[in-house]
Design a protein around this motif. Structure first.
Motif, PDB file in Angstrom:
ATOM      1  N   GLU A 285      67.182  54.146 -75.215  1.00 11.76           N
ATOM      2  CA  GLU A 285      65.927  53.003 -75.331  1.00 11.76           C
ATOM      3  C   GLU A 285      64.734  53.899 -75.434  1.00 11.76           C
ATOM      4  O   GLU A 285      64.420  55.064 -75.400  1.00 11.76           O
ATOM      5  CB  GLU A 285      65.592  52.451 -73.975  1.00 11.76           C
ATOM      6  N   ASP A 286      64.108  53.079 -76.478  1.00  8.54           N
ATOM      7  CA  ASP A 286      62.584  53.578 -76.809  1.00  8.54           C
ATOM      8  C   ASP A 286      61.679  53.050 -76.073  1.00  8.54           C
ATOM      9  O   ASP A 286      61.056  52.267 -76.241  1.00  8.54           O
ATOM     10  CB  ASP A 286      62.137  53.410 -78.434  1.00  8.54           C
ATOM     11  N   LEU A 287      61.318  53.642 -74.897  1.00  5.91           N
ATOM     12  CA  LEU A 287      60.572  53.135 -73.983  1.00  5.91           C
ATOM     13  C   LEU A 287      59.193  53.511 -74.033  1.00  5.91           C
ATOM     14  O   LEU A 287      58.708  54.530 -74.763  1.00  5.91           O
ATOM     15  CB  LEU A 287      60.918  53.839 -72.307  1.00  5.91           C
ATOM     16  N   ASN A 288      58.121  52.711 -73.250  1.00  2.43           N
ATOM     17  CA  ASN A 288      56.651  52.892 -73.231  1.00  2.43           C
ATOM     18  C   ASN A 288      56.433  53.850 -72.143  1.00  2.43           C
ATOM     19  O   ASN A 288      56.206  53.396 -70.915  1.00  2.43           O
ATOM     20  CB  ASN A 288      56.004  51.920 -73.287  1.00  2.43           C
ATOM     21  N   LEU A 289      56.498  55.021 -72.309  1.00  3.59           N
ATOM     22  CA  LEU A 289      56.648  56.037 -71.293  1.00  3.59           C
ATOM     23  C   LEU A 289      54.986  56.041 -70.758  1.00  3.59           C
ATOM     24  O   LEU A 289      55.051  56.283 -69.612  1.00  3.59           O
ATOM     25  CB  LEU A 289      56.886  57.401 -71.701  1.00  3.59           C
ATOM     26  N   VAL A 290      54.364  56.205 -71.307  1.00  2.00           N
ATOM     27  CA  VAL A 290      52.957  56.103 -70.784  1.00  2.00           C
ATOM     28  C   VAL A 290      52.602  54.864 -69.873  1.00  2.00           C
ATOM     29  O   VAL A 290      51.911  54.967 -68.805  1.00  2.00           O
ATOM     30  CB  VAL A 290      51.778  56.063 -71.806  1.00  2.00           C
ATOM     31  N   GLY A 291      53.172  53.597 -70.363  1.00  2.38           N
ATOM     32  CA  GLY A 291      52.924  52.489 -69.596  1.00  2.38           C
ATOM     33  C   GLY A 291      53.765  52.620 -68.206  1.00  2.38           C
ATOM     34  O   GLY A 291      53.151  51.962 -67.309  1.00  2.38           O
ATOM     35  N   LEU A 292      54.784  53.138 -68.180  1.00  3.91           N
ATOM     36  CA  LEU A 292      55.715  53.217 -66.986  1.00  3.91           C
ATOM     37  C   LEU A 292      55.056  53.952 -66.171  1.00  3.91           C
ATOM     38  O   LEU A 292      54.877  53.856 -65.065  1.00  3.91           O
ATOM     39  CB  LEU A 292      57.218  53.788 -67.309  1.00  3.91           C
ATOM     40  N   SER A 293      54.312  55.258 -66.544  1.00  2.00           N
ATOM     41  CA  SER A 293      53.483  56.291 -65.681  1.00  2.00           C
ATOM     42  C   SER A 293      52.386  55.384 -65.068  1.00  2.00           C
ATOM     43  O   SER A 293      52.049  56.060 -63.976  1.00  2.00           O
ATOM     44  CB  SER A 293      53.204  57.560 -66.438  1.00  2.00           C
ATOM     45  N   ARG A 294      52.027  54.547 -65.721  1.00  2.00           N
ATOM     46  CA  ARG A 294      50.798  53.888 -64.848  1.00  2.00           C
ATOM     47  C   ARG A 294      51.074  52.740 -64.489  1.00  2.00           C
ATOM     48  O   ARG A 294      50.191  51.759 -63.903  1.00  2.00           O
ATOM     49  CB  ARG A 294      49.604  53.536 -66.173  1.00  2.00           C
ATOM     50  N   SER A 295      52.315  52.444 -64.067  1.00  2.00           N
ATOM     51  CA  SER A 295      52.675  51.062 -63.489  1.00  2.00           C
ATOM     52  C   SER A 295      52.619  51.369 -62.163  1.00  2.00           C
ATOM     53  O   SER A 295      52.301  52.311 -61.450  1.00  2.00           O
ATOM     54  CB  SER A 295      54.047  50.732 -64.020  1.00  2.00           C
ATOM     55  N   MET A 296      53.016  50.200 -61.266  1.00  2.00           N
ATOM     56  CA  MET A 296      53.037  50.235 -59.988  1.00  2.00           C
ATOM     57  C   MET A 296      54.146  51.410 -59.286  1.00  2.00           C
ATOM     58  O   MET A 296      54.009  51.982 -58.266  1.00  2.00           O
ATOM     59  CB  MET A 296      53.394  48.920 -59.257  1.00  2.00           C
ATOM     60  N   TYR A 323      75.092  62.731 -83.189  1.00  2.00           N
ATOM     61  CA  TYR A 323      73.835  62.010 -83.791  1.00  2.00           C
ATOM     62  C   TYR A 323      73.240  61.175 -82.461  1.00  2.00           C
ATOM     63  O   TYR A 323      73.761  60.788 -81.638  1.00  2.00           O
ATOM     64  CB  TYR A 323      74.593  60.937 -84.692  1.00  2.00           C
ATOM     65  N   PHE A 324      71.783  61.285 -82.419  1.00  2.00           N
ATOM     66  CA  PHE A 324      70.792  60.632 -81.506  1.00  2.00           C
ATOM     67  C   PHE A 324      69.945  59.718 -82.176  1.00  2.00           C
ATOM     68  O   PHE A 324      69.379  60.122 -83.218  1.00  2.00           O
ATOM     69  CB  PHE A 324      70.383  61.793 -80.897  1.00  2.00           C
ATOM     70  N   GLN A 325      69.755  58.776 -81.680  1.00  2.00           N
ATOM     71  CA  GLN A 325      68.891  57.707 -82.042  1.00  2.00           C
ATOM     72  C   GLN A 325      68.487  56.827 -80.887  1.00  2.00           C
ATOM     73  O   GLN A 325      68.936  56.541 -79.928  1.00  2.00           O
ATOM     74  CB  GLN A 325      69.433  56.775 -83.112  1.00  2.00           C
ATOM     75  N   LYS A 326      66.899  56.579 -81.016  1.00  2.00           N
ATOM     76  CA  LYS A 326      66.314  55.473 -80.109  1.00  2.00           C
ATOM     77  C   LYS A 326      66.144  54.088 -80.740  1.00  2.00           C
ATOM     78  O   LYS A 326      66.178  54.050 -81.919  1.00  2.00           O
ATOM     79  CB  LYS A 326      64.989  56.090 -79.879  1.00  2.00           C
ATOM     80  N   VAL A 327      66.495  53.102 -79.825  1.00  2.00           N
ATOM     81  CA  VAL A 327      66.479  51.708 -80.364  1.00  2.00           C
ATOM     82  C   VAL A 327      65.479  51.094 -79.529  1.00  2.00           C
ATOM     83  O   VAL A 327      65.061  51.541 -78.462  1.00  2.00           O
ATOM     84  CB  VAL A 327      68.041  51.187 -79.928  1.00  2.00           C
ATOM     85  N   LYS A 374      75.085  48.369 -78.717  1.00  2.00           N
ATOM     86  CA  LYS A 374      75.166  47.341 -79.976  1.00  2.00           C
ATOM     87  C   LYS A 374      74.123  47.343 -80.890  1.00  2.00           C
ATOM     88  O   LYS A 374      74.396  47.391 -82.259  1.00  2.00           O
ATOM     89  CB  LYS A 374      75.276  45.682 -79.515  1.00  2.00           C
ATOM     90  N   ARG A 375      72.814  47.585 -80.466  1.00  2.00           N
ATOM     91  CA  ARG A 375      71.685  47.787 -81.221  1.00  2.00           C
ATOM     92  C   ARG A 375      71.667  48.993 -81.947  1.00  2.00           C
ATOM     93  O   ARG A 375      71.428  49.020 -83.243  1.00  2.00           O
ATOM     94  CB  ARG A 375      70.530  47.837 -80.444  1.00  2.00           C
ATOM     95  N   GLY A 376      72.307  50.153 -81.359  1.00  2.00           N
ATOM     96  CA  GLY A 376      72.368  51.283 -82.114  1.00  2.00           C
ATOM     97  C   GLY A 376      73.309  51.268 -83.221  1.00  2.00           C
ATOM     98  O   GLY A 376      73.113  51.914 -84.364  1.00  2.00           O
ATOM     99  N   LEU A 377      74.608  50.640 -82.688  1.00  2.00           N
ATOM    100  CA  LEU A 377      75.495  50.596 -84.042  1.00  2.00           C
ATOM    101  C   LEU A 377      74.941  49.633 -85.055  1.00  2.00           C
ATOM    102  O   LEU A 377      75.525  49.911 -86.171  1.00  2.00           O
ATOM    103  CB  LEU A 377      76.818  50.153 -83.591  1.00  2.00           C
ATOM    104  N   ALA A 378      74.312  48.497 -84.977  1.00  2.00           N
ATOM    105  CA  ALA A 378      73.884  47.945 -85.674  1.00  2.00           C
ATOM    106  C   ALA A 378      72.844  48.576 -86.720  1.00  2.00           C
ATOM    107  O   ALA A 378      72.693  48.382 -87.904  1.00  2.00           O
ATOM    108  CB  ALA A 378      73.178  46.457 -85.069  1.00  2.00           C
ATOM    109  N   ALA A 379      71.878  49.520 -86.149  1.00  2.00           N
ATOM    110  CA  ALA A 379      71.204  50.247 -86.784  1.00  2.00           C
ATOM    111  C   ALA A 379      71.656  51.431 -87.799  1.00  2.00           C
ATOM    112  O   ALA A 379      71.096  51.372 -89.063  1.00  2.00           O
ATOM    113  CB  ALA A 379      70.020  50.981 -85.922  1.00  2.00           C
ATOM    114  N   VAL A 380      72.780  51.721 -87.306  1.00  2.61           N
ATOM    115  CA  VAL A 380      73.339  52.899 -88.330  1.00  2.61           C
ATOM    116  C   VAL A 380      74.542  52.250 -89.055  1.00  2.61           C
ATOM    117  O   VAL A 380      75.052  52.901 -89.959  1.00  2.61           O
ATOM    118  CB  VAL A 380      74.019  54.099 -87.271  1.00  2.61           C
ATOM    119  N   GLY A 381      74.896  50.807 -88.801  1.00  2.51           N
ATOM    120  CA  GLY A 381      76.083  50.463 -89.645  1.00  2.51           C
ATOM    121  C   GLY A 381      75.823  50.386 -91.007  1.00  2.51           C
ATOM    122  O   GLY A 381      76.581  50.809 -91.887  1.00  2.51           O
TER     123      GLY A 381
END
Length: 404
Positions: A285-296, A323-327, A374-381
């Motif tokens: 997952e392409d997470l919002n790591l800054v937002g997670l660090s500032r959460s509860m 092969y590595f990819q963020k979705v 599924k999202r990753g396979l659709a991106a590289v399909g």
């Protein structure tokens, strides 16, 4: 060009340690002075033209150019005449300190980082040699400009085919370290989509959940060490600030933090190699790591180290030809991996995915990992299709990075 960073622990003498400490202090002063110049210039341009502040005003001539890395580097020569102690430090080391400040401002403007801060005594912990001499490394020792030969623990050999471009001296609680950037004049091909694919969902209850049903509990590195850290911090608070006993107690706290960070990094590296076994594609997952660090739950997110794990996993995939990819990470826990129906928002206590449309049931984290897959396979399909049709000309075949 292909770069690799080799990290070794130094074995400096007491005189060399004194030089390192003095250079760090001089770099800190240059950094703070340059930051003060930039801060005053910015404040002088933010004053109102029809009113004065009740506190103070920064009066700087209108034609004064904005302080940048280039004009501040030019003034270093004049500063050395006024402050002779700056002449003891290699000129390029001081220039790299100014470049470090420039990067901090660029990160503030482009990546929304905070305004650079002044560094207190002891907070400057690294300096950089951008260039080394010819054949700077011999068996177990390295020649640094203005310092001479410094011994280090050479835990592995540095290939002769590479060129040492930079040396980064770092001070840590456990000692002095050197980071050598070695460069090769080769182009290493990026891994292409192939083989079996796996999707990964990260979380706090299960650190990772894979699309094939594997779940792994999250180790609590910092939480487990909090009791010991609390005791050490209490001992620091009872010492007189600035005394030798205060510094000793501070070092114990720093060593404990470094131990926790090393344990976390070691576990991330072992897990990344385990994930790369028998797979050809990894999607996360392409997470919002800054937002997670500032959460509860920010403390637990930082303890898990999702950002560090993703970086290590990407490096491991590159070394092993995976092969590595963020979705996109939006609504991965609200989408059914079987039929794609939006099942609605789930409470954190609801740990099972049950689709009312197709009656598909699975663990919540595993279902989210399957959506990532599924999202990753659709991106590289589309990419795989074009590769199969031979429309990508000039892309080299995958090769093992171990040949470097």
């Amino acid at each position: 060009m292909f770069n690799l960073t080799y990290e070794f622990k130094l074995k400096p003498t007491q005189s060399q340690i004194a030089i390192f400490e003095d250079w760090l202090e001089q770099c800190r002063r240059v950094y703070n002075y340059a930051l003060c110049e930039r801060k005053d210039w910015i404040k002088s341009r933010s004053c109102r033209i029809n009113a004065c502040s009740l506190h103070s005003e920064y009066i700087i001539p209108v034609d004064t150019p904005r302080p940048t890395y280039f004009n501040q580097s030019e003034r270093l020569t004049q500063a050395k005449k006024k402050y002779p102690e700056l002449s003891t430090v290699a000129a390029q080391v001081l220039q790299q300190t100014l470049k470090r400040l420039e990067k901090a401002f660029v990160a503030m403007w482009e990546h929304k980082h905070g305004f650079p801060r002044f560094k207190k005594p002891g907070k400057m912990r690294s300096f950089v040699f951008p260039q080394l001499g010819v054949n700077p490394i011999q068996k177990g020792k390295i020649k640094l400009p203005r310092i001479g030969w410094v011994k280090f623990y050479q835990s592995r050999e540095i290939p002769d085919s590479g060129t040492v471009k930079q040396a980064h001296i770092v001070k840590r609680a456990s000692g002095w370290y050197i980071l050598l950037i070695v460069q090769w004049d080769v182009d290493v091909p990026q891994p292409i989509p192939h083989g079996e694919a796996i999707g990964i969902d990260v979380g706090l209850k299960s650190f990772i959940a894979t699309s094939n049903g594997l779940t792994l509990k999250r180790p609590r590195f910092f939480v487990d060490a909090e009791r010991k850290l609390k005791l050490l911090q209490k001992r620091v608070s009872k010492k007189r600030i600035g005394s030798n006993n205060w510094h000793k107690a501070q070092r114990k706290v720093a060593k404990r933090h470094e131990y926790v960070a090393n344990c976390r990094k070691d576990w991330h590296r072992k897990l990344s190699h385990q994930i790369c076994n028998n797979v050809g594609m990894v999607f996360v997952e392409d997470l919002n790591l800054v937002g997670l660090s500032r959460s509860m739950l920010g403390k637990h997110c930082l303890d898990a180290g999702f950002g560090q794990f993703f970086n290590i996993l990407e490096q491991t995939c590159f070394k092993r030809g995976v092969y590595f990819q963020k979705v996109d990470s939006r609504k991965t826990s609200q989408t059914c991996p079987n039929c794609g129906t939006d099942t609605g928002k789930k409470e954190l206590s609801e740990r099972t995915h049950a689709c009312s449309n197709c009656c598909y049931t699975a663990d919540r984290d595993v279902a989210a990992a399957q959506v990532v897959l599924k999202r990753g396979l659709a991106a590289v399909g589309h990419t795989v299709k074009m590769l199969a049709e031979g429309k990508f000309i000039g892309i080299p075949l995958k090769q093992e990075s171990s040949s470097l």
